[in-house]
Design a protein around this motif. Structure first.
Motif, PDB file in Angstrom:
ATOM      1  N   GLU A  14       0.865  -1.170   0.000  1.00  0.00           N
ATOM      2  CA  GLU A  14       0.000   0.000   0.000  1.00  0.00           C
ATOM      3  C   GLU A  14       0.904   1.223   0.000  1.00  0.00           C
ATOM      4  O   GLU A  14       1.691   1.417   0.925  1.00  0.00           O
ATOM      5  CB  GLU A  14      -0.873  -0.014   1.249  1.00  0.00           C
ATOM      6  N   THR A  16       1.760   5.435  -0.250  1.00  0.00           N
ATOM      7  CA  THR A  16       1.199   6.727   0.132  1.00  0.00           C
ATOM      8  C   THR A  16       2.040   7.837  -0.492  1.00  0.00           C
ATOM      9  O   THR A  16       3.239   7.667  -0.723  1.00  0.00           O
ATOM     10  CB  THR A  16       1.160   6.902   1.664  1.00  0.00           C
ATOM     11  N   SER A  18       2.676  12.238  -0.399  1.00  0.00           N
ATOM     12  CA  SER A  18       2.427  13.480   0.326  1.00  0.00           C
ATOM     13  C   SER A  18       1.427  14.333  -0.448  1.00  0.00           C
ATOM     14  O   SER A  18       0.645  15.067   0.143  1.00  0.00           O
ATOM     15  CB  SER A  18       3.728  14.246   0.578  1.00  0.00           C
ATOM     16  N   PRO A  20      -1.310  13.725  -3.879  1.00  0.00           N
ATOM     17  CA  PRO A  20      -1.812  12.712  -4.815  1.00  0.00           C
ATOM     18  C   PRO A  20      -1.190  12.880  -6.201  1.00  0.00           C
ATOM     19  O   PRO A  20      -0.936  14.004  -6.642  1.00  0.00           O
ATOM     20  CB  PRO A  20      -3.318  12.974  -4.869  1.00  0.00           C
ATOM     21  N   PRO A  30       6.393   6.788  -4.775  1.00  0.00           N
ATOM     22  CA  PRO A  30       5.651   7.111  -3.552  1.00  0.00           C
ATOM     23  C   PRO A  30       6.585   7.662  -2.476  1.00  0.00           C
ATOM     24  O   PRO A  30       7.809   7.548  -2.565  1.00  0.00           O
ATOM     25  CB  PRO A  30       5.060   5.766  -3.139  1.00  0.00           C
ATOM     26  N   SER A  32       6.048   6.740   0.816  1.00  0.00           N
ATOM     27  CA  SER A  32       6.175   5.644   1.772  1.00  0.00           C
ATOM     28  C   SER A  32       5.302   4.489   1.296  1.00  0.00           C
ATOM     29  O   SER A  32       4.506   4.639   0.370  1.00  0.00           O
ATOM     30  CB  SER A  32       5.766   6.082   3.182  1.00  0.00           C
ATOM     31  N   LYS A  34       3.427   0.524   2.878  1.00  0.00           N
ATOM     32  CA  LYS A  34       3.224  -0.482   3.921  1.00  0.00           C
ATOM     33  C   LYS A  34       3.368  -1.850   3.283  1.00  0.00           C
ATOM     34  O   LYS A  34       2.812  -2.121   2.224  1.00  0.00           O
ATOM     35  CB  LYS A  34       1.828  -0.364   4.533  1.00  0.00           C
ATOM     36  N   GLU A  39       5.474  -0.028   8.069  1.00  0.00           N
ATOM     37  CA  GLU A  39       5.508   1.133   7.193  1.00  0.00           C
ATOM     38  C   GLU A  39       6.954   1.530   6.950  1.00  0.00           C
ATOM     39  O   GLU A  39       7.764   1.595   7.873  1.00  0.00           O
ATOM     40  CB  GLU A  39       4.749   2.314   7.792  1.00  0.00           C
ATOM     41  N   ASN A  41       9.311   4.483   5.179  1.00  0.00           N
ATOM     42  CA  ASN A  41       9.435   5.808   4.585  1.00  0.00           C
ATOM     43  C   ASN A  41      10.573   5.780   3.577  1.00  0.00           C
ATOM     44  O   ASN A  41      11.664   5.294   3.878  1.00  0.00           O
ATOM     45  CB  ASN A  41       9.703   6.865   5.649  1.00  0.00           C
TER      46      ASN A  41
END
Length: 97
Positions: A14, A16, A18, A20, A30, A32, A34, A39, A41
């Motif tokens: 998954e 993430t 900062s 979109p 990305p 970061s 998971k 998680e 970074n």
């Protein structure tokens, strides 16, 4: 110069951001991710590359001149974007979409 990964896990992660991504079909690296409950970074983007070549039946459904262009520039819904990243725990991962 790409080196081969030590182990290919091919697990879903998954990711993430900062902010979109502007274009969903052309994602940036990305911030970061998971993986298996942890998680990570991303502290450094080491390398990025893409592969737009078609595989299987879809490799034969274009005219040769269009296939050459698509393999260089991509076509809708085809291809992978790769990111070799270093994480905050000093591990290196190859991620792809």
């Amino acid at each position: 110069m790409k080196t081969e990964p030590v182990t290919l896990l091919d697990d879903k992660v998954e990711v993430t951001f900062s902010q979109p991504p502007i274009y969903e079909k052309s994602p940036p690296c990305p911030d970061s991710f998971k993986w298996k409950g942890c998680e990570y970074n991303i502290v450094e983007l080491i390398e990025e590359w893409h592969e737009f070549g078609r595989k299987g039946r879809s490799a034969k459904n274009m005219r040769p001149e269009h296939a050459v262009r698509a393999s260089n520039e991509g076509s809708w819904g085809v291809g992978r974007f790769f990111f070799r990243v270093k994480t905050h725990v000093d591990r290196i991962f190859d991620l792809y979409y």
